[in-house]
Design a protein around this motif. Structure first.
Motif, PDB file in Angstrom:
ATOM      1  N   PHE A 193       0.825  -1.207   0.000  1.00 23.29           N
ATOM      2  CA  PHE A 193       0.000   0.000   0.000  1.00 23.29           C
ATOM      3  C   PHE A 193       0.860   1.259   0.000  1.00 23.29           C
ATOM      4  O   PHE A 193       0.480   2.279  -0.584  1.00 23.29           O
ATOM      5  CB  PHE A 193      -0.928   0.012   1.213  1.00 23.29           C
ATOM      6  CG  PHE A 193      -1.931  -1.105   1.204  1.00 23.29           C
ATOM      7  CD1 PHE A 193      -3.026  -1.069   0.363  1.00 23.29           C
ATOM      8  CD2 PHE A 193      -1.767  -2.216   2.023  1.00 23.29           C
ATOM      9  CE1 PHE A 193      -3.946  -2.095   0.339  1.00 23.29           C
ATOM     10  CE2 PHE A 193      -2.684  -3.253   2.009  1.00 23.29           C
ATOM     11  CZ  PHE A 193      -3.777  -3.195   1.162  1.00 23.29           C
ATOM     12  N   TYR A 194       2.030   1.185   0.648  1.00 22.93           N
ATOM     13  CA  TYR A 194       2.891   2.349   0.769  1.00 22.93           C
ATOM     14  C   TYR A 194       3.773   2.552  -0.468  1.00 22.93           C
ATOM     15  O   TYR A 194       4.524   3.522  -0.542  1.00 22.93           O
ATOM     16  CB  TYR A 194       3.741   2.232   2.035  1.00 22.93           C
ATOM     17  CG  TYR A 194       2.886   2.197   3.276  1.00 22.93           C
ATOM     18  CD1 TYR A 194       2.487   3.375   3.894  1.00 22.93           C
ATOM     19  CD2 TYR A 194       2.420   0.992   3.807  1.00 22.93           C
ATOM     20  CE1 TYR A 194       1.669   3.357   5.022  1.00 22.93           C
ATOM     21  CE2 TYR A 194       1.604   0.962   4.929  1.00 22.93           C
ATOM     22  CZ  TYR A 194       1.231   2.138   5.518  1.00 22.93           C
ATOM     23  OH  TYR A 194       0.413   2.115   6.624  1.00 22.93           O
ATOM     24  N   VAL A 195       3.673   1.644  -1.409  1.00 26.89           N
ATOM     25  CA  VAL A 195       4.317   1.803  -2.712  1.00 26.89           C
ATOM     26  C   VAL A 195       3.273   2.085  -3.784  1.00 26.89           C
ATOM     27  O   VAL A 195       3.447   2.970  -4.617  1.00 26.89           O
ATOM     28  CB  VAL A 195       5.130   0.543  -3.084  1.00 26.89           C
ATOM     29  CG1 VAL A 195       5.733   0.692  -4.482  1.00 26.89           C
ATOM     30  CG2 VAL A 195       6.228   0.294  -2.058  1.00 26.89           C
ATOM     31  N   LEU A 196       2.173   1.353  -3.726  1.00 26.27           N
ATOM     32  CA  LEU A 196       1.128   1.551  -4.725  1.00 26.27           C
ATOM     33  C   LEU A 196       0.509   2.943  -4.643  1.00 26.27           C
ATOM     34  O   LEU A 196       0.242   3.573  -5.680  1.00 26.27           O
ATOM     35  CB  LEU A 196       0.030   0.491  -4.550  1.00 26.27           C
ATOM     36  CG  LEU A 196       0.376  -0.906  -5.046  1.00 26.27           C
ATOM     37  CD1 LEU A 196      -0.645  -1.922  -4.538  1.00 26.27           C
ATOM     38  CD2 LEU A 196       0.435  -0.944  -6.580  1.00 26.27           C
ATOM     39  N   ARG A 197       0.274   3.417  -3.442  1.00 28.16           N
ATOM     40  CA  ARG A 197      -0.376   4.726  -3.330  1.00 28.16           C
ATOM     41  C   ARG A 197       0.463   5.830  -3.989  1.00 28.16           C
ATOM     42  O   ARG A 197      -0.071   6.601  -4.796  1.00 28.16           O
ATOM     43  CB  ARG A 197      -0.682   5.058  -1.865  1.00 28.16           C
ATOM     44  CG  ARG A 197      -1.413   6.382  -1.732  1.00 28.16           C
ATOM     45  CD  ARG A 197      -1.806   6.690  -0.294  1.00 28.16           C
ATOM     46  NE  ARG A 197      -2.358   8.028  -0.236  1.00 28.16           N
ATOM     47  CZ  ARG A 197      -1.631   9.133  -0.105  1.00 28.16           C
ATOM     48  NH1 ARG A 197      -0.315   9.050   0.030  1.00 28.16           N
ATOM     49  NH2 ARG A 197      -2.202  10.317  -0.092  1.00 28.16           N
ATOM     50  N   PRO A 198       1.754   5.960  -3.690  1.00 30.67           N
ATOM     51  CA  PRO A 198       2.516   7.009  -4.382  1.00 30.67           C
ATOM     52  C   PRO A 198       2.689   6.759  -5.882  1.00 30.67           C
ATOM     53  O   PRO A 198       2.733   7.715  -6.663  1.00 30.67           O
ATOM     54  CB  PRO A 198       3.866   7.023  -3.651  1.00 30.67           C
ATOM     55  CG  PRO A 198       3.938   5.755  -2.898  1.00 30.67           C
ATOM     56  CD  PRO A 198       2.537   5.359  -2.578  1.00 30.67           C
ATOM     57  N   ILE A 199       2.769   5.501  -6.293  1.00 28.98           N
ATOM     58  CA  ILE A 199       2.846   5.218  -7.731  1.00 28.98           C
ATOM     59  C   ILE A 199       1.576   5.688  -8.432  1.00 28.98           C
ATOM     60  O   ILE A 199       1.614   6.325  -9.493  1.00 28.98           O
ATOM     61  CB  ILE A 199       3.062   3.706  -7.976  1.00 28.98           C
ATOM     62  CG1 ILE A 199       4.516   3.329  -7.725  1.00 28.98           C
ATOM     63  CG2 ILE A 199       2.654   3.310  -9.393  1.00 28.98           C
ATOM     64  CD1 ILE A 199       5.481   3.829  -8.785  1.00 28.98           C
ATOM     65  N   LEU A 200       0.431   5.378  -7.840  1.00 29.41           N
ATOM     66  CA  LEU A 200      -0.833   5.800  -8.435  1.00 29.41           C
ATOM     67  C   LEU A 200      -0.994   7.320  -8.358  1.00 29.41           C
ATOM     68  O   LEU A 200      -1.627   7.923  -9.233  1.00 29.41           O
ATOM     69  CB  LEU A 200      -2.003   5.100  -7.737  1.00 29.41           C
ATOM     70  CG  LEU A 200      -2.085   3.585  -7.969  1.00 29.41           C
ATOM     71  CD1 LEU A 200      -3.219   2.979  -7.149  1.00 29.41           C
ATOM     72  CD2 LEU A 200      -2.280   3.265  -9.454  1.00 29.41           C
ATOM     73  N   ALA A 201      -0.418   7.934  -7.340  1.00 30.24           N
ATOM     74  CA  ALA A 201      -0.433   9.396  -7.270  1.00 30.24           C
ATOM     75  C   ALA A 201       0.345   9.988  -8.448  1.00 30.24           C
ATOM     76  O   ALA A 201      -0.083  10.987  -9.043  1.00 30.24           O
ATOM     77  CB  ALA A 201       0.159   9.867  -5.942  1.00 30.24           C
ATOM     78  N   CYS A 202       1.481   9.376  -8.800  1.00 32.58           N
ATOM     79  CA  CYS A 202       2.241   9.822  -9.976  1.00 32.58           C
ATOM     80  C   CYS A 202       1.392   9.687 -11.245  1.00 32.58           C
ATOM     81  O   CYS A 202       1.389  10.578 -12.108  1.00 32.58           O
ATOM     82  CB  CYS A 202       3.522   9.007 -10.129  1.00 32.58           C
ATOM     83  SG  CYS A 202       4.803   9.355  -8.912  1.00 32.58           S
ATOM     84  N   GLN A 203       0.691   8.572 -11.350  1.00 27.44           N
ATOM     85  CA  GLN A 203      -0.148   8.348 -12.526  1.00 27.44           C
ATOM     86  C   GLN A 203      -1.268   9.383 -12.588  1.00 27.44           C
ATOM     87  O   GLN A 203      -1.610   9.892 -13.660  1.00 27.44           O
ATOM     88  CB  GLN A 203      -0.715   6.929 -12.497  1.00 27.44           C
ATOM     89  CG  GLN A 203      -1.445   6.538 -13.785  1.00 27.44           C
ATOM     90  CD  GLN A 203      -1.858   5.072 -13.797  1.00 27.44           C
ATOM     91  OE1 GLN A 203      -1.321   4.253 -13.043  1.00 27.44           O
ATOM     92  NE2 GLN A 203      -2.810   4.746 -14.661  1.00 27.44           N
TER      93      GLN A 203
END
Length: 260
Positions: A155-165
């Protein structure tokens, strides 16, 4: 939640009295605001405060952060208004997240409205993408390498990745809630969507996610996006908007007590 909320409000009042400040805004900022708390998640309370006008005119500057020791699941700290505004003009992502938190403990009427209104104009795609990219890359390398991993760290990797997207596609501040990012950006990828929502459902149900086999579908998505956004971030032009005069007027109005 109600008992803890009452305790948080009491603690904020105590801070105002002890520090001789006015708290303009206080909210939840961590996993509870993001929508994936564990049963033992801390309450991460963040606030913006203003001191007496005389304190800002003194030769001797006061500390611009107020912190309280973490105890009994309560992590509480705040920024002085001047510090907050200086970070705001740099499009500081944590501060922008505070302003859209779904859990607000205290807000002075009118005091924060102007910041919310102007955030779209002061938003820097480049600064925010670099912030989220750094967060995703660090957590991925530290926690999600190998056949078995600390599964909740996804969750702590996916959330910032999706924020970039989100930043790339919408060119606006990403929503703070993880599920909003997933529904907007992942729903068309059936397998990835299923894997992410499976973990999310377990976490929301209170299950403590610990060491488990890694998720190849999610790992592939993360690695692909990390490489892509590392290349893209440097090509995004820096923001040239300047709202210094407006922020200065807002700061002076606030310390004079004219914004609520």
């Amino acid at each position: 939640m109600m008992d803890m909320r009452q305790r948080i409000v009491r603690e904020l009042s105590r801070i105002e009295q002890e520090e001789q400040v006015r708290i303009l805004y206080a909210c939840e900022s961590g996993s509870r605001a993001w929508g994936f708390p564990s049963q033992n998640s801390d309450y991460d309370v963040r606030f913006i405060y203003v001191r007496k006008k005389e304190d800002y005119l003194s030769l001797f500057e006061k500390r611009d952060v107020i912190e309280r020791p973490i105890s009994d699941m309560l992590d509480i700290s705040g920024w002085d208004l001047k510090k907050a505004l200086r970070l705001y003009r740099k499009s500081n992502p944590p501060l922008l997240e505070w302003l859209q938190s779904p859990i607000v403990y205290k807000e002075k009427p009118g005091a924060i409205d102007e910041l919310r209104k102007q955030s779209a104009h002061s938003f820097s795609q480049r600064a925010c993408m670099y912030h989220y990219l750094h967060m995703a890359r660090g957590n991925y390398r530290e926690y999600l390498q190998g056949d078995k991993v600390r599964i909740k760290k996804y969750f702590y990797v996916l959330r910032p990745i999706l924020a970039c997207q989100w930043i790339e596609e919408a060119q606006t501040t990403p929503p703070i809630e993880f599920s909003a990012l997933v529904e907007r950006l992942v729903a068309t990828d059936t397998e990835l969507y299923r894997d992410i929502n499976g973990l999310l459902a377990r976490k929301k149900a209170g299950e403590e996610l610990d060491i488990e086999p890694s998720r190849p579908v999610i790992n592939h998505f993360i690695e692909e996006k990390l490489a892509y956004y590392e290349a893209l971030a440097s090509r995004i032009p820096a923001s040239t908007d300047n709202h210094d005069a407006l922020l200065d007027r807002w700061f002076l109005a606030t310390i004079n007590g004219n914004t609520g």
